[in-house]
Design an enzyme around this catalytic site. Structure first.
Site, PDB file in Angstrom:
ATOM      1  N   SER A 106      39.483  28.986  -4.031  1.00 25.75           N
ATOM      2  CA  SER A 106      40.019  29.587  -3.140  1.00 25.75           C
ATOM      3  C   SER A 106      40.195  28.497  -2.311  1.00 25.75           C
ATOM      4  O   SER A 106      39.530  27.754  -2.319  1.00 25.75           O
ATOM      5  CB  SER A 106      39.387  30.894  -2.296  1.00 25.75           C
ATOM      6  OG  SER A 106      37.953  30.556  -1.649  1.00 25.75           O
TER       7      SER A 106
ATOM      8  N   GLY B 150      28.067  31.071  -6.017  1.00 26.30           N
ATOM      9  CA  GLY B 150      28.640  29.753  -5.771  1.00 26.30           C
ATOM     10  C   GLY B 150      27.433  29.442  -3.966  1.00 26.30           C
ATOM     11  O   GLY B 150      27.333  28.063  -4.108  1.00 26.30           O
TER      12      GLY B 150
ATOM     13  N   CYS C 257      46.021  29.955 -13.194  1.00 26.91           N
ATOM     14  CA  CYS C 257      46.513  29.517 -11.627  1.00 26.91           C
ATOM     15  C   CYS C 257      48.440  29.743 -11.507  1.00 26.91           C
ATOM     16  O   CYS C 257      48.275  29.183 -10.157  1.00 26.91           O
ATOM     17  CB  CYS C 257      46.269  28.727 -12.006  1.00 26.91           C
ATOM     18  SG  CYS C 257      44.047  28.540 -12.612  1.00 26.91           S
TER      19      CYS C 257
ATOM     20  N   ASP D 209      -7.759  -1.563   4.766  1.00 25.17           N
ATOM     21  CA  ASP D 209      -6.529  -1.432   4.717  1.00 25.17           C
ATOM     22  C   ASP D 209      -5.898  -1.246   6.019  1.00 25.17           C
ATOM     23  O   ASP D 209      -5.239  -0.350   6.604  1.00 25.17           O
ATOM     24  CB  ASP D 209      -5.718   0.086   4.073  1.00 25.17           C
ATOM     25  CG  ASP D 209      -5.591   0.206   2.570  1.00 25.17           C
ATOM     26  OD1 ASP D 209      -5.901  -1.143   1.866  1.00 25.17           O
ATOM     27  OD2 ASP D 209      -6.333   1.008   1.825  1.00 25.17           O
TER      28      ASP D 209
ATOM     29  N   HIS E 292       1.300  -1.338   0.102  1.00 23.64           N
ATOM     30  CA  HIS E 292       0.025   0.006  -0.103  1.00 23.64           C
ATOM     31  C   HIS E 292       1.080   1.282  -0.179  1.00 23.64           C
ATOM     32  O   HIS E 292       1.606   1.745   0.966  1.00 23.64           O
ATOM     33  CB  HIS E 292      -1.216   0.297   1.162  1.00 23.64           C
ATOM     34  CG  HIS E 292      -2.168   0.849   1.289  1.00 23.64           C
ATOM     35  ND1 HIS E 292      -2.870   1.212   0.130  1.00 23.64           N
ATOM     36  CD2 HIS E 292      -2.291   2.014   1.985  1.00 23.64           C
ATOM     37  CE1 HIS E 292      -3.628   2.379   0.658  1.00 23.64           C
ATOM     38  NE2 HIS E 292      -2.971   2.830   1.466  1.00 23.64           N
TER      39      HIS E 292
END
Length: 757
Positions: A642, A621, A698, A142, A106
């Protein structure tokens, strides 16, 4: 055990298959009669295995069991009845007959939502938790003792279909089979259902699904999604019944621009926008509906409510005329005409799934959704829609056009989710700025948390259920190579977009930002069919009887968060490797430089990459990056940025689901110059190390250590060379360096440090 399976549908079919795998004997399958000449999936599977199948239209008449039916059931000798999905009323003579009794699946957390429309009412009531129960059948509705329960979170925009597909179907099958195992082991509990919290709601039917408008936006949203797709929440608009599908709640601050639509009884008119139909609750808050269906069965995108109709029909080639597969599905229709209606001809929801999959098999580039069938119910509309997709004529993304750099560039500016350009939730946008002059280039969709969840879900489905995960590696390589070819065809456009969005000098962008990105995709395209594991020698007494080997498999959904200094190249380095290995991708470009990533998404769609394989989410972010770090369905995250943020991401990845993470973080690289150097070369290399790509690099040499004996001479030459530089418009071919990128930070300055010998 000897088991009788009583039920129907794909759910019943999968439970049946799993029980057989577990070694149980299925002594009989009891299901519904064939519909329009087609057997239920459970019956089809059992007949294929040679299992006895009984198709009773009913088990009892006027409340009394039919003796012949009960006799046929008892003759099977079942020790347990399993009712995985049963729409029929089974008499207690059958329920109580086996020595282990009967268990039923169910779709609710009993005792809440007893009754046949349990999933609907879970959503209509706005429950935060949903789930399923396997219970022992009794003569109540049920109300039998609980054997096993499993719960899940209900997401704010879940529908009956999404919660069923995400949890109730896959976990329900596992739970039902687990319940049988507990019975076989004698460990199955019988927990009396509590009366506290017990609810029963009626079966949800079309006549009861009319929308009562004097409610909050959340209540309206719950009502619409709780009735989506069956039976469908409806209201009267312009004198006809209109059914609403695809509801999402909008943010408090959302504004809607569009054409008003009067809705009798609503607190204020709806607004037909490019995103859909915006509706309002009596609290002033809003929701968005994606699709509408009219009384004649025709479904349209809500955004098209006031449109004059579909575009002119395209002329089909002979090959295209044979593309559709209706005849093999509508076997009861002797001849398919242009006006033949799929659903009026007897097709059901399972036939929709089959049609979508059949079309996909015939042409992988024609990726349909179930809604495409519901919106194109006649054969003519359907084949026209498919052909437009095959020809690439259904590309409806909004493009910003600019005449610049002696060319016309076209830039998508929306989110790219599941193969489509879409607005962010609530239509939120932000402006991306040209660093040369500080002017706005265009408004870009600003992704929200719900957009992240949709993108991850699309990527997960593409990986687990879509053709990408099943594709031959060589075919995957061909698609990636085709993408590289398209990037090369559009390299001048990509380089121009990179120049105006990030400030990169056009000539540098053409050679490096774009050129190296193309090379990267071509390189990894060649790796697709060359990713193999290894056999490993092991020291055993009988080595011929032992084998140790590794197998390299894709990990799943990969999240990628990239910086602003090389927007396209950073995308290429990370995305190409993910795709080559067979993963799917959700990428967040830097918020200040999103445009080449979005153009890349357009080219990926043109290359034929399946829906959901690549998803692009411009945004912050703190919101998008954080949600990707936290998301339980993301299996790997790659980040360049970072050190501070990297630490935070690593922590979030660990806490969420211990997802794998790759970090490329900040540093301060030195360059050491001694007195015996080639002075001119040292100056050139020093300046290049500091100023390449405006210093946004970088591996830029942020510190120069120069021997004291040549210090003054070195500095003098550097100053002389700097005076010769032309800094300014990156599209000017004589420019040495683009403008200071006020979007981020110019990054590097020369620090000349005297080192004493």
């Amino acid at each position: 055990m000897k088991i009788a399976v009583i039920g129907q549908s794909l759910f019943g079919q999968e439970v049946y298959k799993e029980l057989r795998k577990e070694g149980h004997t299925i002594v009989g399958v009891f299901t519904i009669p064939d519909k329009d000449g087609k057997a239920d999936p459970l019956a089809t599977e059992a007949e294929k295995d040679g299992v006895a199948v009984f198709k009773f239209p009913r088990w009892r008449v006027k409340g009394q069991a039919i003796p012949e039916v009960v006799a046929q059931y008892k003759a099977t000798g079942a020790e347990l009845n399993v009712l995985p999905f049963c729409s029929q009323f089974i008499p207690m003579e059958v329920i109580d007959h086996p020595k282990h009794g009967s268990i039923i699946y169910h779709p609710s957390l009993l005792p809440r939502h007893r009754g046949a429309s349990a999933i609907n009412w879970t959503l209509i009531h706005g429950d935060k938790k949903g789930g399923f129960t396997v219970f022992w059948a009794d003569d109540g509705l049920d109300t039998g003792p609980i054997l096993l329960q499993r719960e899940c979170d209900v997401e704010p925009d879940d529908t009956v279909n999404t919660i069923y597909k995400r949890f109730l179907f896959p976990e329900g099958i596992k739970g039902t089979v687990e319940a049988v195992k507990l019975i076989a082991e004698g460990k199955a509990p019988r927990l009396t259902q509590p009366e506290e919290g017990a609810t029963y709601e009626c079966i949800q039917k079309k006549e009861n699904a009319k929308i009562e408008w004097n409610q909050t936006a959340e209540a309206l949203h719950n009502w619409i999604r709780g009735n989506d797709k069956v039976p469908g929440a409806w209201a009267e608009i312009d004198g006809q019944k209109v059914t609403f599908y695809g509801s999402t709640l909008l943010d408090k601050g959302s504004t809607a621009n569009g054409q008003p639509l009067e809705i009798p009884g609503a607190s204020q008119p709806g607004i037909v926008t490019k995103a859909g139909l915006v509706l309002f609750g009596n609290d002033g808050k809003a929701l968005l509906v994606k699709n509408l269906q009219f009384e004649d069965g025709k479904m349209i995108a809500a955004a098209q409510y006031f449109s004059s109709g579909s575009s002119a029909a395209v002329e089909l080639t002979e090959e295209e005329k044979t593309f559709a597969v209706w005849q093999s599905i509508l076997t009861n229709v002797s001849h398919i005409e242009d006006t033949t209606d799929f659903f009026k001809s007897g097709a059901a929801s399972m036939d929709v799934v089959r049609l979508v999959e059949e079309v996909k098999l015939r042409a992988s580039s024609c990726q349909l959704q179930n809604e495409d069938v519901y919106m194109n119910t006649t054969f003519q509309d359907f084949i026209q829609m498919c052909v437009r997709k095959l020809r690439g004529e259904d590309n409806e993304e909004e493009l910003v056009e600019k005449n610049i750099n002696n060319m016309t560039i076209k830039m998508p500016h929306q989110l790219f989710i599941n193969g489509e350009f879409v607005d962010a939730e609530g239509g939120k946008t932000y402006k991306t700025i040209n660093p040369t002059d500080g002017t706005a280039i265009c408004d870009v969709s600003l992704a929200q948390i719900s957009d992240v969840d949709k993108a991850v879900a699309a990527a997960k489905e593409a990986f687990e259920e879509g053709e990408w995960g099943k594709m031959n590696p060589r075919d995957r390589g061909r698609l990636i190579y085709k993408l590289a070819d398209l990037m090369e065809q559009h390299q001048e456009e990509l380089a121009t977009i990179e120049a105006i969005d990030s400030g990169a000098v056009y000539t540098l962008a053409l050679k490096t930002h774009v050129g190296m990105s193309i090379q990267t995709f071509r390189y990894f395209a060649g790796w697709c069919d060359k990713i193999q594991g290894s056999t490993i020698p092991i020291n055993q007494a009988r080595p011929n009887r032992n084998l140790t080997f590794t197998k390299k498999e894709p990990i799943g959904v990969c999240a990628i968060v990239i910086p602003w200094n090389y927007p396209l190249m950073m995308l290429a380095w990370k995305t190409a490797a993910c795709l080559a290995a067979g993963n799917t991708v959700v990428l967040k470009p830097a918020q200040v430089t999103p445009l080449t990533a979005m153009k890349f998404a357009e080219l990926a769609a043109r290359a034929g990459l399946p829906k959901g394989v690549i998803n692009i989410l411009p945004g912050s972010g703190a919101l998008v990056g954080q949600r990707l770090s936290d998301h339980p369905d993301v299996r790997k995250l790659g980040f360049t940025g970072s050190t501070e943020i990297g630490k935070h991401i690593m922590k979030s990845c660990a806490i969420s689901n211990v997802k794998k993470v790759s970090l490329e973080l900040g540093g301060k690289s030195p360059l050491i110059i001694f007195s015996d150097c080639d002075m001119d070369k040292a100056v050139r290399m020093g300046m290049s190390s500091v100023f390449f790509n405006k210093g946004e690099n970088c591996i830029a040499a942020g510190r120069l250590f120069v021997e004291d004996s040549i210090h003054d001479q070195f500095v003098k030459k550097v100053v002389e060379e700097i005076k010769k530089m032309k800094i300014g418009d990156p599209l000017d071919r004589s420019t040495d360096h683009g403008p200071q990128n006020h979007k981020a930070h110019f990054g590097q300055t020369v620090s000349v440090i005297v080192v004493y010998p």
